[in-house]
Design a protein around this motif. Structure first.
Motif, PDB file in Angstrom:
ATOM      1  N   GLU A   1       0.835  -1.211   0.000  1.00 30.86           N
ATOM      2  CA  GLU A   1       0.000   0.000   0.000  1.00 30.86           C
ATOM      3  C   GLU A   1       0.871   1.263   0.000  1.00 30.86           C
ATOM      4  O   GLU A   1       0.539   2.254  -0.638  1.00 30.86           O
ATOM      5  N   ALA A   2       1.990   1.192   0.720  1.00 30.89           N
ATOM      6  CA  ALA A   2       2.898   2.352   0.775  1.00 30.89           C
ATOM      7  C   ALA A   2       3.482   2.649  -0.608  1.00 30.89           C
ATOM      8  O   ALA A   2       3.671   3.806  -0.980  1.00 30.89           O
ATOM      9  N   VAL A   3       3.751   1.584  -1.354  1.00 26.46           N
ATOM     10  CA  VAL A   3       4.270   1.770  -2.724  1.00 26.46           C
ATOM     11  C   VAL A   3       3.183   2.379  -3.598  1.00 26.46           C
ATOM     12  O   VAL A   3       3.411   3.339  -4.348  1.00 26.46           O
ATOM     13  N   LYS A   4       1.973   1.816  -3.467  1.00 30.94           N
ATOM     14  CA  LYS A   4       0.849   2.326  -4.280  1.00 30.94           C
ATOM     15  C   LYS A   4       0.561   3.792  -3.977  1.00 30.94           C
ATOM     16  O   LYS A   4       0.187   4.556  -4.865  1.00 30.94           O
ATOM     17  N   ALA A   5       0.718   4.176  -2.709  1.00 32.67           N
ATOM     18  CA  ALA A   5       0.438   5.563  -2.314  1.00 32.67           C
ATOM     19  C   ALA A   5       1.574   6.513  -2.679  1.00 32.67           C
ATOM     20  O   ALA A   5       1.467   7.720  -2.484  1.00 32.67           O
ATOM     21  N   GLY A   6       2.670   5.947  -3.185  1.00 25.96           N
ATOM     22  CA  GLY A   6       3.792   6.794  -3.596  1.00 25.96           C
ATOM     23  C   GLY A   6       4.753   7.127  -2.468  1.00 25.96           C
ATOM     24  O   GLY A   6       5.613   7.991  -2.614  1.00 25.96           O
ATOM     25  N   TYR A   7       4.635   6.428  -1.338  1.00 27.71           N
ATOM     26  CA  TYR A   7       5.561   6.695  -0.228  1.00 27.71           C
ATOM     27  C   TYR A   7       6.926   6.058  -0.499  1.00 27.71           C
ATOM     28  O   TYR A   7       7.949   6.512   0.010  1.00 27.71           O
ATOM     29  N   ILE A   8       6.884   4.986  -1.263  1.00 24.86           N
ATOM     30  CA  ILE A   8       8.141   4.309  -1.644  1.00 24.86           C
ATOM     31  C   ILE A   8       8.076   4.089  -3.148  1.00 24.86           C
ATOM     32  O   ILE A   8       7.162   3.432  -3.644  1.00 24.86           O
TER      33      ILE A   8
END
Lengths: 417, 318
Positions: free
Chosen positions: A237-244
């Motif tokens: 989810e963090a990747v999808k949200a652009g955090y990583i």
């Protein structure tokens, strides 16, 4: 005195003069700190060597530049080549130590623990944890404990009102704000080993907590169980949200550090060793901030870690007795205090040193964050056979190549190997 | 009397004259000569046995054991490791990628070597400079090449994406080492950049051996440059090309350092080739038994590819 007798006496004297130093001179070859390329660190280690040599007549210490660690096979190659060190300091933990212990590459050290009283020179919980491994046999002497958390730029966080307090929702709100400011929220070097593991370990800790992760590390709970699985899902989810950024899978740790040091990224996940990395890159360490990853769990936020680095004695050591003496020297109050208070002091020592004054201010934040203990950095605990799969799965989760369920199932499949 | 008969008769006479001398030599010291010959060969045989035959035999033996390292007790496990190899999906994926890696290497390194050789041969001035300059990457260690290219591919600071951005090709910017479909090709470009110089030199040598009169004849016939390339140059390079392709296949199979340094087989095995997986099994997981099986598989693969290619070429030549 006749001429031949005089000649024989002279020859005898000459021989004894020439041979004496050779007979007593001993060299202890030490595979030392990976950070010794830093002149300040090298200076500290030279001081340690000098102090050891002063206590052991005729002994000289030679440092051998580490070419890698157990995870990438460099330590095994060095030992098996028989050109290896007499004593070595390397990334450890049961996952790594199992590899060299089961291969018979390092000596068992239980007798030396008893002889030198090393059990009293470590945190009691640390010694107890070591005793649960290898049916009570000991192969490593911890040099330092890792405390992996989030590193941030104090100035940027103050300017933008960002904070790492609160729970997971507050954390994602901060990451959204960072992204909105045009920065990479989290820099991580997934390529190669380790740094992807630091990040994933923190996500697992935040979602599952140290008790559950302790059971996962011992194989009592599956990786695919709901609690750790939610940590993997949070990473996706963090990747999808652009955090990583998925592009982080193409970066190694050094490249990720470069991204952070140049303030193109707001956060980096790492242990106190990160201080040495950023100082070498010319970063002002006074601007370093540290916090454990936020969590909604009752136990609160905790860094991950465990044994970070340990001393081991290769079976090919030419000087095992001197190697034991060296380890004892490293565990002495004198050396531990020297290291902890040195400007390069960037690791938590393996026993409580209540009176030390860290030269690097942020180390106080690290000690405070770890006051209640540290969680588990899986890289240190899982078996060698599963370690590569673990790192590859992390790359797959960030790169979008594998689902959380499949990824965790793949790690489970390797845990029993 | 035909020429053949005459030639046979002459050969017979020469043989008859040579026979007594040969017999004398044989009579004088036949046994000594054999012993001396063997003694002279012994160092070479011993070295070959120690550094080639013995490791091969030990590898075969390890493949039938559960060896976990040099110092551990290894038990005989029969064909267990071979069975495990058939059940490990990563092995088959890495095998497939190894084939892909070979094709990339032959096309990129061999192709670039040929192109550069043609370009340099067509120059009237500066040949030595360009030949030397283009050969230089071959002298750089593959590990160093890996580090250099990993920096070139850096998605945030790398030369490649920066140049693409600055020349208005921002849409071409990629995660060269993070995109699964691209990563093996990207790493192979680095490896081929290091390797093409040798192939270029071989092609240049081949070009120098082509009879100039064939080009003169083609000029008289009014052939275009393309026609001369297709009908004179490439057929003239046939033998060199066979050698270069064989060499490129062997070098491709040895591909390891750039993958290991640049991606460590990732992301999620997208650049895992058989050699990196062998290393991982042997030195990270200490699973020497399975690693030995892969070594044997790789040797069989190398022999099969080389023999098949050379037979195919021989059949084509016939």
């Amino acid at each position: 005195m006749t001429k031949p007798k005089g000649l024989a006496l002279a020859l005898g004297l000459l021989t004894s003069v020439v041979m004496a130093p050779a007979a007593y001179a001993q060299t202890l070859t030490v595979w030392g700190s990976e950070q010794q390329s830093d002149p300040l660190v090298a200076e500290l280690w030279e001081e340690i060597a000098t102090s050891f040599e002063a206590k052991h007549d005729g002994v000289s210490v030679e440092y051998m530049a580490p070419t890698g660690n157990i995870s990438n096979g460099a330590v095994q190659a060095a030992i098996q080549s028989n050109a290896g060190p007499d004593v070595l300091l390397t990334n450890s933990g049961i996952g790594r130590v199992t590899i060299v212990a089961e291969a018979g590459l390092v000596l068992p050290l239980s007798d030396q623990y008893a002889e030198y009283g090393w059990d009293t020179k470590l945190y009691p919980w640390l010694y107890e944890e070591l005793k649960t491994q290898f049916d009570g046999e000991l192969y490593e002497v911890p040099d330092g404990i890792d405390a992996i958390g989030l590193w941030y730029h104090k100035d940027l966080f103050e300017q933008n009102g960002w904070s790492l307090d609160g729970g997971w929702a507050d954390f994602t709100a901060t990451l959204d704000s960072i992204r909105g400011a045009g920065m990479e929220p989290i820099a991580v070097g997934v390529r190669g080993c380790c740094n992807g593991g630091h990040l994933f370990g923190n996500f697992l800790q935040a979602a599952a907590g140290s008790e559950v992760m302790g059971h996962v590390m011992k194989g009592e709970v599956q990786w695919a169980d709901p609690a750790p699985l939610s940590g993997a899902q949070n990473l996706i989810e963090a990747v999808k949200a652009g955090y990583i950024s998925p592009q982080m899978t193409g970066l190694d740790q050094d490249a990720a550090i470069r991204l952070w040091v140049n303030k193109r990224a707001a956060l980096f996940v790492g242990g106190p060793w990160f201080i040495g990395n950023v100082r070498q890159n010319g970063y002002d360490v006074a601007n370093l901030g540290y916090a454990p990853i936020p969590s909604d769990l009752p136990e609160g936020s905790r860094p991950t870690g465990g044994v970070g680095w340990s001393w081991m004695v290769p079976t090919s050591s030419d000087q095992p007795e001197l190697a034991f003496a060296w380890i004892d020297h490293m565990l002495s109050d004198e050396i531990m205090t020297l290291r902890a208070e040195h400007p390069t002091g960037n690791q938590m020592m393996s026993r409580d040193l209540p009176d030390i004054q860290p030269a690097v201010a942020v180390m106080s934040e690290v000690y405070a964050a770890a006051a209640e203990g540290v969680g588990y950095n899986p890289s240190v605990y899982i078996p060698g056979a599963a370690l590569d799969t673990y790192y590859q799965v992390i790359g797959g989760l960030i790169g979008g190549q594998v689902s959380a369920g499949d990824g965790m199932a793949q790690i489970d499949a390797r845990m029993g190997d | 009397m035909s020429n053949d008969t005459t030639r046979a008769g002459r050969a017979g006479a020469i043989a008859a004259r040579a026979a007594p001398a040969a017999a004398e030599t044989y009579k004088d010291g036949s046994q000594d000569s054999a012993v001396t010959g063997f003694a002279l060969l012994l160092p070479a045989i011993a070295l070959y046995a120690a550094f080639s035959l013995l490791p091969i035999l030990v590898t075969i033996w390890i493949s039938f054991t559960n060896s976990g390292g040099f110092n551990t007790q290894a038990e005989f496990v029969g064909f267990d490791n071979y069975l495990r190899a058939t059940q490990d999906p990563i092995i088959w994926q890495s095998l497939l990628r190894t084939f892909l890696w070979l094709i990339y290497h032959v096309v990129l390194a061999g192709g670039l070597g040929l192109l550069m050789a043609l370009a340099i041969s067509a120059m009237s001035r500066g040949r030595v400079f360009f030949r030397t300059a283009l050969f230089l990457p071959h002298l750089v260690s593959l590990a160093v090449v890996g580090v250099i290219w990993a920096n070139i591919y850096d998605p945030f600071y790398g030369l490649l994406n920066t140049v693409l951005q600055n020349i208005g090709l921002g849409g071409w910017i990629r995660g060269w080492l993070s995109e699964p479909m691209l990563v093996l090709f990207s790493v192979n470009v680095a490896s081929s950049w290091q390797g093409f110089g040798l192939y270029m030199l071989l092609f240049i040598a081949g070009l120098q051996n082509i009879d100039r009169s064939l080009y003169d004849a083609a000029d008289v016939d009014g052939a275009t440059a393309w026609q001369k390339l297709v009908h004179v140059t490439l057929p003239g390079l046939r033998d060199v090309m066979t050698f270069v392709i064989s060499l490129a296949l062997i070098n491709g199979l040895k591909g390891f350092a750039t993958v290991f340094v640049m991606t460590n087989g990732g992301p999620f095995y997208a650049s895992e080739i058989i050699t990196t997986y062998i290393y991982r099994l042997a030195f990270s997981a200490q699973d020497h038994g399975l690693a030995a099986v892969l070594c044997i598989m790789m040797s069989i693969l190398a022999i099969t590819i080389t023999v098949t290619f050379n037979r195919w070429r021989a059949r084509g030549a016939a």
